[in-house]
Design an enzyme around this catalytic site. Structure first.
Site: not given
Length: 299
Positions: A48, A121, A158
């Site tokens: 990331e 995300k 994540c």
């Protein structure tokens, strides 16, 4: 899960230790991809926000200058590299969509250099040291797998890795591999036992997604200490420990905690089908009784 067109797939991830120098970080990413390709990797995953430090430890409007468009500089660089090496690359970007509108986005580059797709995300944390809501607008593309010449990829980012719903939605749309570019580490004020519990929980959660969905998981984390520029915290010691897991949660490859590493593993593309036949979770789901999952909490 679609029937695979090949028997095996060689995959890799690049675990980096970053600095404030974008060119240095970019070079490390490129070198890692080249090393992976030299070892026969066909799919390479980067961590990331791999072009810089993890700037979300504090809130600073100047950090928005780091954002870039898609297509843009990074997609051009990694697209050309993907075409040169004949690999699929998953790269993580701080996306500038418009003035005042930014996303934490993963982009998949095809073997011909084109953009196969992107994922923004969806779950955005807002915790001490991880002030991501200041920087990132939650994704609006949903949980849609990305089809590539190597298979269908369920790309997440994540904080998404802690949510079983995200993994399930990717799997029920045909994802054969779940991919998690990540930036996670220890608070240096926590004792060793607490740090180990946190890392174990991180690994267990993702291996459980592999088991519950009968898919492979690739999790690429960063390593090394990064100071909090605001000085309000002790900074973050990113714990590395990147790994690749099979559809029964088995660890196929695991990186160290404290240094950069290129991790490579061979995936048997028939295993997902075989595992799902003996552990048919998708068959036995009681979707007629799952309606309450759309509630935040059942009072």
């Amino acid at each position: 899960m679609s029937a695979p067109t090949q028997q095996s797939l060689r995959v890799a991830l690049v675990q980096q230790q970053n600095t404030a120098e974008r060119d240095y970080n970019l070079t490390q990413s490129i070198n890692g991809i080249r090393e992976a390709a030299a070892q026969g990797a066909q799919l390479v995953v980067l961590q990331e926000l791999h072009t810089g430090l993890y700037f979300c430890q504090s809130e600073d409007v100047e950090q928005f200058d780091l954002a870039e468009t898609i297509p843009g500089q990074s997609t051009q660089v990694f697209g050309e590299l993907a075409k040169e090496l004949g690999v699929v690359i998953v790269a993580s970007l701080f996306e500038r969509r418009a003035a005042g509108l930014y996303h934490n986005t993963a982009v998949v580059l095809e073997t011909d250099g084109s953009i196969a797709g992107k994922y923004r995300k969806m779950h955005i944390p807002d915790d001490p040291g991880f002030y991501e809501k200041f920087y990132f607008t939650p994704g609006d593309l949903g949980f849609e797998p990305i089809k590539t010449s190597l298979g269908t990829l369920g790309v997440l980012v994540c904080w998404d890795q802690w949510f079983p719903e995200a993994a399930r939605l990717m799997a029920t749309k045909g994802a054969e591999i779940l991919i998690y570019p990540t930036a996670i580490g220890w608070d240096k004020n926590d004792d060793a036992a607490e740090q180990q519990r946190q890392q174990d929980a991180w690994v267990i959660s993702q291996r459980a997604h592999a088991v519950a969905n009968g898919v492979y998981v690739i999790s690429a984390n960063r390593t090394g200490f990064e100071a909090d520029p605001s000085g309000h915290s002790a900074g973050i010691e990113f714990w590395g420990h990147s790994f690749i897991a099979g559809p029964q949660g088995e660890l196929l490859a695991k990186a160290c905690d404290d240094k950069p590493e290129v991790l490579v593993a061979e995936l048997d593309l028939q295993r997902g089908e075989k595992v799902r036949r003996i552990w048919p979770y998708l068959r036995d789901r009681r979707i007629d009784h799952y309606g309450d999952l759309t509630k935040l909490y059942r009072d």
